[in-house]
Enzyme design. Structure first.
Site, PDB file in Angstrom:
ATOM      1  CG  ASP A  83     117.840  67.394  15.781  1.00 49.64           C
ATOM      2  OD1 ASP A  83     118.840  67.833  16.374  1.00 49.64           O
ATOM      3  OD2 ASP A  83     117.341  67.938  14.768  1.00 49.64           O
ATOM      4  CG  HIS A  84     116.989  70.593  18.565  1.00 49.39           C
ATOM      5  ND1 HIS A  84     117.764  71.561  19.165  1.00 49.39           N
ATOM      6  CD2 HIS A  84     117.392  70.559  17.262  1.00 49.39           C
ATOM      7  CE1 HIS A  84     118.582  72.095  18.278  1.00 49.39           C
ATOM      8  NE2 HIS A  84     118.384  71.492  17.117  1.00 49.39           N
ATOM      9  N   GLY A 185     117.280  76.541   9.968  1.00 48.60           N
ATOM     10  CA  GLY A 185     116.272  76.859   8.963  1.00 48.60           C
ATOM     11  C   GLY A 185     116.830  77.460   7.679  1.00 48.60           C
ATOM     12  N   GLY A 216     122.449  73.808  12.759  1.00 45.76           N
ATOM     13  CA  GLY A 216     122.133  74.907  11.833  1.00 45.76           C
ATOM     14  C   GLY A 216     123.170  75.080  10.747  1.00 45.76           C
ATOM     15  CG  ASN A 258     122.956  68.503  13.982  1.00 42.72           C
ATOM     16  OD1 ASN A 258     123.842  67.664  14.103  1.00 42.72           O
ATOM     17  ND2 ASN A 258     122.046  68.714  14.917  1.00 42.72           N
ATOM     18  NE  ARG A 264     113.173  70.025   7.138  1.00 42.29           N
ATOM     19  CZ  ARG A 264     112.475  70.496   8.159  1.00 42.29           C
ATOM     20  NH1 ARG A 264     111.892  71.665   8.073  1.00 42.29           N
ATOM     21  NH2 ARG A 264     112.386  69.816   9.281  1.00 42.29           N
TER      22      ARG A 264
HETATM   23  P1  13P Z   1     119.673  73.367   9.288  1.00 49.04           P
HETATM   24  O1  13P Z   1     118.316  73.958   9.450  1.00 49.04           O
HETATM   25  O2  13P Z   1     120.713  74.406   9.036  1.00 49.04           O
HETATM   26  O3  13P Z   1     119.729  72.272   8.284  1.00 49.04           O
HETATM   27  O4  13P Z   1     120.069  72.703  10.716  1.00 49.04           O
HETATM   28  C1  13P Z   1     119.539  71.471  11.099  1.00 49.04           C
HETATM   29  C2  13P Z   1     119.791  71.178  12.534  1.00 49.04           C
HETATM   30  O5  13P Z   1     120.565  71.803  13.214  1.00 49.04           O
HETATM   31  C3  13P Z   1     119.057  70.055  13.118  1.00 49.04           C
HETATM   32  O6  13P Z   1     119.308  69.924  14.479  1.00 49.04           O
HETATM   33  O1  G3H Z   2     116.594  71.773  13.945  1.00 48.96           O
HETATM   34  C1  G3H Z   2     115.595  71.224  13.563  1.00 48.96           C
HETATM   35  C2  G3H Z   2     115.576  70.237  12.460  1.00 48.96           C
HETATM   36  O2  G3H Z   2     115.726  70.852  11.201  1.00 48.96           O
HETATM   37  C3  G3H Z   2     114.332  69.414  12.551  1.00 48.96           C
HETATM   38  O3  G3H Z   2     113.240  70.168  12.184  1.00 48.96           O
HETATM   39  O4  G3H Z   2     111.674  70.065  14.099  1.00 48.96           O
HETATM   40  O5  G3H Z   2     110.864  70.621  11.791  1.00 48.96           O
HETATM   41  O6  G3H Z   2     111.582  68.293  12.368  1.00 48.96           O
HETATM   42  P1  G3H Z   2     111.732  69.773  12.641  1.00 48.96           P
HETATM   43 ZN    ZN Z   3     119.608  71.769  15.496  1.00 44.15          ZN
END
Ligand code: 13P
Ligand code: G3H
Ligand code: ZN
Length: 316
Positions: A83-84, A185, A216, A258, A264
């Protein structure tokens, strides 16, 4: 069955009008909660690992947990996704670590630089049978150490559908995360947001059959925020992406959604409740266990909204 990539999942999700849930994992309980939900619902799954998760748990522990999940659920396709990813080096490391899918997120860089680093990642990943998600446009909120655009500016940073075609053609990426009004977030919006379905539709028309991704996408459910606050937390009011909007996007070209924050919050609310109601409790299993159940219930709820319950078989 071994870990799979997301190609077949996206093909079926696109064709049959649903989206696959992509949930973030950081430890054993979160992973087990997600896995028990998908096993019960018979849903395909993308387990995603951020750089923060790698740093927190270490890749070898996460990989060990995921390997057990895969082995114990041979009838469920499971994809392990970065992720990212922020740089070519991070993505390369994850390809080398056995991820079946990686995201390169250079969406904060100028268009040409985003194309260049994404193209490099695609070249490395495809040569090793790993698929690549990229991002174009900018979301709001906070992810990793990157602060997204200000809530008032989200609408100005949506994905440009014409750029999207050029981007996909030049990079060869397998899926594209679009900025369509969502935000990362728990503190996304002050008022109920309107997703830019016109942007999703316009990108889909320019790139027929191409899978889109929505980041998000947590709904920041009031009932969970209220529980957290009732049991001693202090989360300010905020709104997330309405669940109906998620369901609507899932029926369109959005094939991966996602969700992290809502999991959480479910975990935190439950652990706080145990601490508050049983202040003498100190056995971690007595609060992590209920927390794991809360994750499971939240994932079941999400899978049903995304329409991917019962779809594991067709994605194999
Ligand atoms: P949220 O913070 O909306 O759950 O999004 C998570 C996300 O995009 C992880 O890549
Ligand atoms: O978009 C981010 C995800 O919610 C993951 O969050 O980088 O705090 O692990 P994190
Ligand atoms: Zn994301």
């Amino acid at each position: 069955m071994a870990l799979v990539d997301s190609k077949k999942m996206f093909e079926m999700a696109y064709k049959n009008g649903y989206a696959v849930g992509a949930f973030n994992v950081n430890n054993m309980e979160i992973t087990q909660g997600i896995i028990s939900a998908i096993a019960e619902e018979k849903a395909p799954l993308i387990l995603q690992i951020s750089r923060g998760a790698r740093a927190y748990a270490s890749m070898s522990y996460l990989r060990g947990i995921i390997d057990v999940a895969v082995k114990e659920n041979p009838d469920i396709p499971i994809c392990m996704h970065l992720d990212h990813g922020d740089t070519f080096e991070t993505c390369k490391q994850c390809v080398d670590d056995g991820f079946t899918s990686v995201m390169i997120d250079a969406s904060h860089q100028p268009f040409e630089e985003n194309i260049e680093v994404t193209r490099q990642v695609v070249e490395y990943a495809h040569a090793r049978d790993v698929v690549v998600e990229a991002e174009l446009g900018q979301l709001g909120g906070i992810e990793e150490d990157v602060v997204g655009v200000d809530p008032d500016d989200i609408a100005k940073n949506l994905t440009d559908p014409d750029q999207a075609i050029e981007f996909v053609q030049k990079t060869g990426c397998d899926s594209l995360a679009v900025a369509c009004g969502t935000s990362h977030g728990a503190y996304k919006f002050k008022t109920e947001p309107k997703l830019a379905f016109d942007v999703i539709q316009a990108v889909a028309e320019k790139l027929p059959g191409f899978p889109l991704v929505m980041h998000g996408s947590s709904s920041v459910l009031k009932e969970f925020k209220d529980l957290i606050n009732k049991y001693g937390g202090d989360m300010p009011d905020a709104m997330g992406v309405p669940e109906e909007a998620i369901g609507k996007a899932a029926k369109m070209a959005v094939c991966k959604i996602n969700i992290d924050t809502d999991l959480r919050m479910a975990l935190t609310a439950k652990i706080r409740q145990v601490f508050s109601e049983k202040p003498a409790e100190f056995d971690p299993r007595k609060y992590l266990g209920p927390g794991r159940e809360a994750i499971k219930d939240m994932v079941v709820r999400k899978l049903r909204i995304l329409g991917c319950s019962g779809k594991a078989g067709e994605c194999m």
